[in-house]
Design a protein around this motif. Structure first.
Motif, PDB file in Angstrom:
ATOM      1  N   ILE A 126       0.060  -3.634  -5.990  1.00  0.00           N
ATOM      2  CA  ILE A 126       0.288  -2.394  -5.253  1.00  0.00           C
ATOM      3  C   ILE A 126      -1.023  -1.618  -5.246  1.00  0.00           C
ATOM      4  CG2 ILE A 126       1.462  -0.146  -5.306  1.00  0.00           C
ATOM      5  CD1 ILE A 126       3.783  -1.557  -6.773  1.00  0.00           C
ATOM      6  N   GLY A 127      -1.404  -1.098  -4.107  1.00  0.00           N
ATOM      7  CA  GLY A 127      -2.532  -0.183  -4.019  1.00  0.00           C
ATOM      8  C   GLY A 127      -2.007   1.232  -3.867  1.00  0.00           C
ATOM      9  N   SER A 128      -2.256   2.086  -4.842  1.00  0.00           N
ATOM     10  CA  SER A 128      -1.725   3.448  -4.839  1.00  0.00           C
ATOM     11  C   SER A 128      -2.848   4.453  -4.662  1.00  0.00           C
ATOM     12  CB  SER A 128      -0.973   3.725  -6.145  1.00  0.00           C
ATOM     13  OG  SER A 128      -0.583   5.080  -6.212  1.00  0.00           O
ATOM     14  N   GLY A 149       0.829  -1.189   0.000  1.00  0.00           N
ATOM     15  CA  GLY A 149       0.000   0.000   0.000  1.00  0.00           C
ATOM     16  C   GLY A 149       0.865   1.241   0.000  1.00  0.00           C
ATOM     17  N   LEU A 150       0.515   2.221  -0.843  1.00  0.00           N
ATOM     18  CA  LEU A 150       1.248   3.482  -0.934  1.00  0.00           C
ATOM     19  C   LEU A 150       0.333   4.628  -0.547  1.00  0.00           C
ATOM     20  CD1 LEU A 150       3.068   3.001  -4.363  1.00  0.00           C
ATOM     21  CD2 LEU A 150       4.041   2.707  -2.090  1.00  0.00           C
ATOM     22  N   MET A 151       0.828   5.474   0.329  1.00  0.00           N
ATOM     23  CA  MET A 151       0.007   6.594   0.794  1.00  0.00           C
ATOM     24  C   MET A 151       0.849   7.847   0.930  1.00  0.00           C
ATOM     25  SD  MET A 151      -2.978   7.548   1.656  1.00  0.00           S
ATOM     26  CE  MET A 151      -3.738   8.970   2.411  1.00  0.00           C
ATOM     27  N   SER A 152       0.362   8.922   0.376  1.00  0.00           N
ATOM     28  CA  SER A 152       0.913  10.245   0.620  1.00  0.00           C
ATOM     29  C   SER A 152      -0.258  11.132   0.993  1.00  0.00           C
ATOM     30  CB  SER A 152       1.608  10.787  -0.636  1.00  0.00           C
ATOM     31  OG  SER A 152       1.921  12.152  -0.470  1.00  0.00           O
ATOM     32  N   ASP A 182       4.594   6.785   2.196  1.00  0.00           N
ATOM     33  CA  ASP A 182       4.619   5.632   3.091  1.00  0.00           C
ATOM     34  C   ASP A 182       4.286   4.389   2.290  1.00  0.00           C
ATOM     35  OD1 ASP A 182       5.165   7.221   5.283  1.00  0.00           O
ATOM     36  OD2 ASP A 182       3.067   7.416   5.869  1.00  0.00           O
ATOM     37  N   ALA A 183       5.112   3.346   2.433  1.00  0.00           N
ATOM     38  CA  ALA A 183       4.877   2.077   1.752  1.00  0.00           C
ATOM     39  C   ALA A 183       4.780   0.977   2.791  1.00  0.00           C
ATOM     40  CB  ALA A 183       6.010   1.773   0.764  1.00  0.00           C
ATOM     41  N   ALA A 184       3.708   0.216   2.752  1.00  0.00           N
ATOM     42  CA  ALA A 184       3.483  -0.859   3.720  1.00  0.00           C
ATOM     43  C   ALA A 184       3.322  -2.183   2.988  1.00  0.00           C
ATOM     44  CB  ALA A 184       2.245  -0.566   4.563  1.00  0.00           C
ATOM     45  N   LEU A 185       4.113  -3.174   3.380  1.00  0.00           N
ATOM     46  CA  LEU A 185       3.980  -4.528   2.857  1.00  0.00           C
ATOM     47  C   LEU A 185       3.033  -5.298   3.779  1.00  0.00           C
ATOM     48  CD1 LEU A 185       4.890  -6.812   0.894  1.00  0.00           C
ATOM     49  CD2 LEU A 185       6.735  -7.304   2.529  1.00  0.00           C
ATOM     50  N   VAL A 241       8.630   1.553  -3.184  1.00  0.00           N
ATOM     51  CA  VAL A 241       8.356   0.136  -3.451  1.00  0.00           C
ATOM     52  C   VAL A 241       9.659  -0.646  -3.551  1.00  0.00           C
ATOM     53  CG1 VAL A 241       7.450  -1.495  -5.154  1.00  0.00           C
ATOM     54  CG2 VAL A 241       6.140   0.562  -4.567  1.00  0.00           C
ATOM     55  N   GLN A 242      10.612  -0.113  -4.291  1.00  0.00           N
ATOM     56  CA  GLN A 242      11.887  -0.805  -4.463  1.00  0.00           C
ATOM     57  C   GLN A 242      12.630  -0.952  -3.139  1.00  0.00           C
ATOM     58  OE1 GLN A 242      13.289   1.873  -7.456  1.00  0.00           O
ATOM     59  NE2 GLN A 242      12.088   0.909  -9.086  1.00  0.00           N
ATOM     60  N   ALA A 243      12.547   0.043  -2.274  1.00  0.00           N
ATOM     61  CA  ALA A 243      13.183  -0.051  -0.957  1.00  0.00           C
ATOM     62  C   ALA A 243      12.547  -1.165  -0.138  1.00  0.00           C
ATOM     63  CB  ALA A 243      13.064   1.282  -0.219  1.00  0.00           C
ATOM     64  N   LEU A 244      11.228  -1.283  -0.228  1.00  0.00           N
ATOM     65  CA  LEU A 244      10.518  -2.323   0.518  1.00  0.00           C
ATOM     66  C   LEU A 244      10.869  -3.704   0.005  1.00  0.00           C
ATOM     67  CD1 LEU A 244       8.542  -2.155   2.844  1.00  0.00           C
ATOM     68  CD2 LEU A 244       6.671  -2.086   1.197  1.00  0.00           C
TER      69      LEU A 244
END
Length: 380
Positions: free
Chosen positions: A101-103, A14-17, A25-28, A84-87
């Motif tokens: 991915i949910g953006s 999940g991606l949230m700004s 913020d990226a959450a796996l 995403v790549q960092a995660l």
């Protein structure tokens, strides 16, 4: 798109700004049938100063060129891809191991009631096609407009996720998100009641704007500056006269209403700067308490789970607690979901809902005419 055995977990990101514009913020998240979603890993990428400025300008611009929108969208998408790549690197995962991915995208303007007699709209900058190219993952995006098309506010969407996370806990639950704006979710103990959720008013959006006007930096860390001031009751009363605070839910709001100019229009010019900051924190706390008063609470007390960046503001949390003596504050971290990651987690869950043809909205929250499957899918 990856398929999995029905009993094995599927991985979503999940991606949230949010409206605070502080970063991605990226959450796996692992989702297994018949179990609450599990947070596995997180990554945060700070919003670059140039992009922060671009987005802030677009949020308040009376007009913007297509070139400006395209440039901001492209830069925003590339920061998302880095998150995403960092995660993936942290967990040693390949793109094909991610179901989707949910953006959420970056909200630029939100007008569920329309503007100057025009149609209702909500605009999130996003480029899911580019994000799919950059990450190699299926992307689900554009979650809000289907609810809007069904007559809803398109916000808040997180209460459905709050229900999935915390709805099975004993007793009555409240979830408060203190992001750029504050929104409240009520998870009733009795199934006869429907979940309720709505925006209560501004939170970090005004606190950050007033702080940045008078200090270097983007936010008042820990609420230290606000704590040095005194609450100006006369100013607070003027701010609370805003008609939004008297609206009956469903309701949502954004920077279109609450912004620095709105605040300055209520100032006499004699207020000490730190007193204004203290009063803005009190505005958030009082408006949250007013929101709780609108709920048909079943019990004398309830548990309040506080998430979002404002949960780290000690002064703001003190004022919320003072305004809500009847509730017990609880950190969602004790339940496996630290304060900063519930919003991002919500969009991982919403991607799961979309891929499985399941509704992502709650009509009792948004006011939509019925449950709807939210978002569009973009294959890599």
């Amino acid at each position: 798109m990856k398929t999995s055995h029905p009993s094995s977990p599927a991985y979503y990101i999940g991606l949230m700004s949010g409206t605070s514009l502080d970063g991605i913020d990226a959450a796996l998240v692992a989702i297994t049938p018949d179990h609450p979603p599990t947070l596995l890993a997180t990554a945060a990428i700070a919003m670059p100063d140039a992009l922060h400025g671009q987005l802030l300008h677009l949020c308040h611009a009376s007009s913007a060129s297509f070139a400006e929108l395209a440039a901001a969208e492209d830069a925003f998408c590339r920061v998302q891809a880095k998150a995403v790549q960092a995660l993936l690197a942290e967990r040693g995962l390949a793109p094909e191991q991610i179901t989707a991915i949910g953006s959420h995208g970056q909200t630029i303007e939100h007008a569920p009631q329309g503007h100057q007699s025009g149609p209702a709209y909500t605009l999130q900058l996003d480029n899911p096609s580019l994000l799919a190219e950059l990450t190699g993952c299926t992307v689900v995006a554009d979650f809000r407009r289907r609810d809007l098309a069904a007559g809803g506010q398109a916000a808040p969407l997180a209460p459905a996720f709050h229900q999935a996370l915390f709805g099975q806990r004993p007793g009555e639950q409240l979830v408060l998100n203190l992001g750029g704006f504050a929104n409240l979710t009520w998870l009733p103990h009795q199934p006869a009641y429907a979940v309720m959720g709505f925006d209560t008013g501004p939170a970090n959006v005004l606190l950050d704007a007033w702080f940045a006007k008078h200090h270097a930096g983007r936010f008042d860390e820990n609420g230290t500056w606000a704590a040095s001031g005194q609450i100006d009751e006369a100013l607070l009363a003027r701010l609370l006269e805003e008609p939004f605070f008297q609206q009956v839910p469903p309701r949502s709001t954004g920077r279109e209403l609450f912004h620095l100019t709105w605040l300055e229009q209520h100032l006499s010019g004699y207020e000490a700067h730190q007193d204004v900051q203290a009063t803005l924190a009190e505005l958030t706390a009082v408006s949250v308490a007013q929101g709780v008063a609108l709920l048909p609470l079943e019990q004398p007390s309830a548990t309040l789970l506080v998430c979002g960046g404002g949960a780290h503001n000690a002064y703001l949390m003190k004022r919320v607690a003072a305004q809500l003596p009847q509730v017990t504050l609880l950190s969602p971290a004790s339940l496996g979901w630290p304060e900063d990651w519930i919003e991002a987690g919500a969009f991982a869950w919403l991607a799961h809902q979309r891929l499985h043809g399941l509704p992502g909205n709650l009509p009792s929250v948004t006011g939509a005419s019925g449950p709807r499957v939210l978002g569009g899918m973009y294959a890599p």
